[in-house]
Structures are given as C-alpha cells and as structure tokens.
Design a protein around this motif. Structure first.
Motif, mmCIF file in Angstrom:
data_model
loop_
_atom_site.group_PDB
_atom_site.id
_atom_site.type_symbol
_atom_site.label_atom_id
_atom_site.label_comp_id
_atom_site.label_asym_id
_atom_site.label_seq_id
_atom_site.Cartn_x
_atom_site.Cartn_y
_atom_site.Cartn_z
ATOM 1 N N LYS A 237 0.829 -1.203 0.000
ATOM 2 C CA LYS A 237 0.000 0.000 0.000
ATOM 3 C C LYS A 237 0.866 1.257 0.000
ATOM 4 N N ASP A 238 1.945 1.236 0.770
ATOM 5 C CA ASP A 238 2.833 2.401 0.878
ATOM 6 C C ASP A 238 3.586 2.686 -0.416
ATOM 7 N N HIS A 239 3.973 1.621 -1.136
ATOM 8 C CA HIS A 239 4.854 1.800 -2.291
ATOM 9 C C HIS A 239 4.168 1.659 -3.646
ATOM 10 N N ASP A 241 0.256 0.788 -4.303
ATOM 11 C CA ASP A 241 -1.139 1.168 -4.500
ATOM 12 C C ASP A 241 -1.730 1.730 -3.210
ATOM 13 N N PRO A 242 -1.739 3.061 -3.074
ATOM 14 C CA PRO A 242 -2.217 3.685 -1.828
ATOM 15 C C PRO A 242 -3.695 3.416 -1.548
ATOM 16 N N GLN A 295 7.999 1.000 -7.040
ATOM 17 C CA GLN A 295 7.357 2.128 -6.367
ATOM 18 C C GLN A 295 6.593 3.025 -7.345
ATOM 19 N N LYS A 296 5.311 3.241 -7.023
ATOM 20 C CA LYS A 296 4.476 4.123 -7.834
ATOM 21 C C LYS A 296 3.973 5.312 -7.030
ATOM 22 N N THR A 297 4.167 5.232 -5.718
ATOM 23 C CA THR A 297 3.705 6.319 -4.849
ATOM 24 C C THR A 297 4.846 7.308 -4.639
ATOM 25 N N ALA A 300 8.286 6.749 -0.129
ATOM 26 C CA ALA A 300 7.743 6.252 1.148
ATOM 27 C C ALA A 300 8.833 6.230 2.193
#
Length: 300
Positions: A237-239, A241-242, A295-297, A300
């Motif tokens: 979720k962090d990296h 898909d939030p 990583q897409k966010t 993190a």
C-alpha cells in the motif's frame, strides 16, 4: 562442506537446469545469461533415468540444478487429488536425478521447500526461534509437504546434493501469479501470520554462488527473520497502490475454503547468513528488491 569429485576448478562452468517452464527455472536461465554462465535446460523427464543420463552425456555439465517439481495449479490443494502424479515428480523424479548426478560425480542444487514445519511449543509463533537445518519436519498437513519431507530425509544420504529450503517465494515481478505478494493481493481474504520467506531477486544469485563453492547439505534458503501478511500488504500500500485494501480472516475460517492445511513457520537462517553475511533481513530485502523497484507512490 563440498563435493569435490566434479573437478570444477579446472573447467568453465556449465549448468544443466531442470524446470525450464517453471518460475525459478526461468529466472535461473536469465541469471546465467546476465552472468555469462553457459547453461542448457534439460529435456529429459525426471522420473526417466535414461533420459537424464542422455542429458548429462550431451551437455557435460559441471553442476545440475533442479527447479522442476509439482506444486499444483492453482495451489497445493491439487496434489491432494493427484497423489500419484505428485509422487512421480517430487519423489521418484527428484531421487532419480540425485542418484544419476551422484553416479556422474555431479553436484545437484535442489530447490526444495521449507513448508515442512509448523510453529510448535519449542518454536512458538513470534518468538524468533526458528527451525534449524537439522530439525525433523513436523508438518504433514498437506500431501505436497508430506512428499517433500520424505524426499529431504532420503536426500540426506546423497553427499552430492545441496537442498535449498525455499519458502513463500517473492520476486520483483508483481504480475507473476506464483509470486506470494501477487497471490495475497488477489485473495478475497488473507490470514495474518509471520513467516519466513525467500526473496528470489536476492537469493537466486546466492544459489549460483553456492554451486560455484560446491556447497552441499541442507540449507534454510530464506531471508533472516519473519514477516506477516499484513506487514507485506502495508508495504504494498505504501509503495505500489495507496488505495489498496484487504480483509483478514482466521486460520479456522481459512480452513473452510482450502482442502489441505498450510504450513506457517520461521526458519533459522543463521547458516546461510554465516556463508553470505551480506544477505539482508526479510523486511529490508522486501523494500530493496521488491518494493523500491515497483514504487508508484511518492517516496515512502
């Protein structure tokens, strides 16, 4: 401990790999290409001794890798209703390959499983006390695990075999349906239990190095420590898909939707860590080899 009779010090490496269509077998080929190691995939059937002897005669390898085996599709429940097929590959096939390799003076790197243990009174969940290489398997809840424990016991008699206990393998390829992370992100509900796991991006190159060092015997082939389902999904979720969400359920609830019980354990990775002190603990390895590359966010 080494198995010297293949005399690899004098000739260039040549790997014979079984499991071309499998996940680990495919990754091994790519690793050999990137390292400039000559390799060939075996064409023989593991349970067919003559075909294995022909492969070895044709390829003249310095080392043999076995990444072939039946895990079942879509999961190990398949083995419960296909017991003879499971025995043919996981027991007869693996033992035949080990025996042929010994006869030819070759080391066999065998990708096995650590799903032959479960938490018990001497190795309680969350204690950090892991099962060691010499411990006797205590989990036979699934037919798959039962066959794997049988084979490991018999392979102890083959001084040319390097048995690698892989657990819940993970790679940076989050689209691969065999990837433990991919599996649990697609499940309707997940249990939440700490387990030892194998980060393939870090550990498969180590297995090639183990072959170069002619290491044999049983090895817990997992990153040090344990990580739970929820901890992995929090990282996801962090990296990645939030907006990702998931639901947990208990082992009792899980038992209603699977045929065979699943193994949950922590393996002691001290032996592998001593040989490869650069190996990262499981959570650090997950971040470095899996989640940072995906990583897409925002950072993190």
């Amino acid at each position: 401990m080494g198995f010297p009779s293949n005399g690899t010090t004098n000739k260039p490496l040549k790997f014979l790999i079984y499991g071309r269509t499998g996940w680990i077998g495919g990754l091994l080929g790519k690793l050999c290409e990137s390292q400039g190691i000559d390799y060939t995939y075996g064409s023989g059937r593991l349970e067919n001794r003559v075909s294995l002897e022909a492969d070895i005669a044709n390829v003249k390898p310095t080392h043999v890798f076995n990444a072939a085996g039946v895990t079942g599709r879509p999961n190990v429940d398949w083995c419960e209703s296909h017991k003879v097929e499971t025995i043919r590959t996981n027991v007869v096939g693996t033992l035949t390959l080990a025996d042929v390799c010994r006869e030819k003076g070759l080391i066999l790197i065998n990708y096995a499983t650590g799903c032959i243990f479960e938490y018990d009174a001497n190795h309680p969940l969350g204690s950090g006390i892991g099962f060691k290489e010499e411990d006797t398997p205590n989990f036979i809840g699934s037919f798959y695990s039962k066959t794997k424990a049988m084979v490991e016991e018999l392979l102890k008699n083959y001084e040319n075999v390097c048995t690698l206990r892989v657990r819940m393998p993970i790679s940076s390829d989050l689209s691969n349906p065999r990837n433990f992370i991919t599996k649990i992100t697609r499940y309707e509900k997940v249990v939440n239990i700490p387990n030892s796991m194998t980060i393939l991006d870090e550990l498969l190159p180590i297995s090639i190095e183990m072959a170069k060092r002619n290491l044999t015997g049983i090895w817990n082939f997992t990153n040090p420590g344990a990580v739970s389902h929820n901890e992995i999904l929090e990282m996801y979720k962090d990296h990645v898909d939030p907006n990702f969400t998931w639901k947990n359920f208990t082992l009792e609830e899980q038992a209603k939707v699977i045929v065979a019980p699943r193994s949950n354990n922590e393996l002691d990775a001290a032996k592998l860590s001593k040989e490869f002190p650069e190996m990262l603990p499981i959570k650090e390895s997950l971040i470095k080899f899996v989640f940072k590359p995906n990583q897409k966010t925002a950072a993190a």
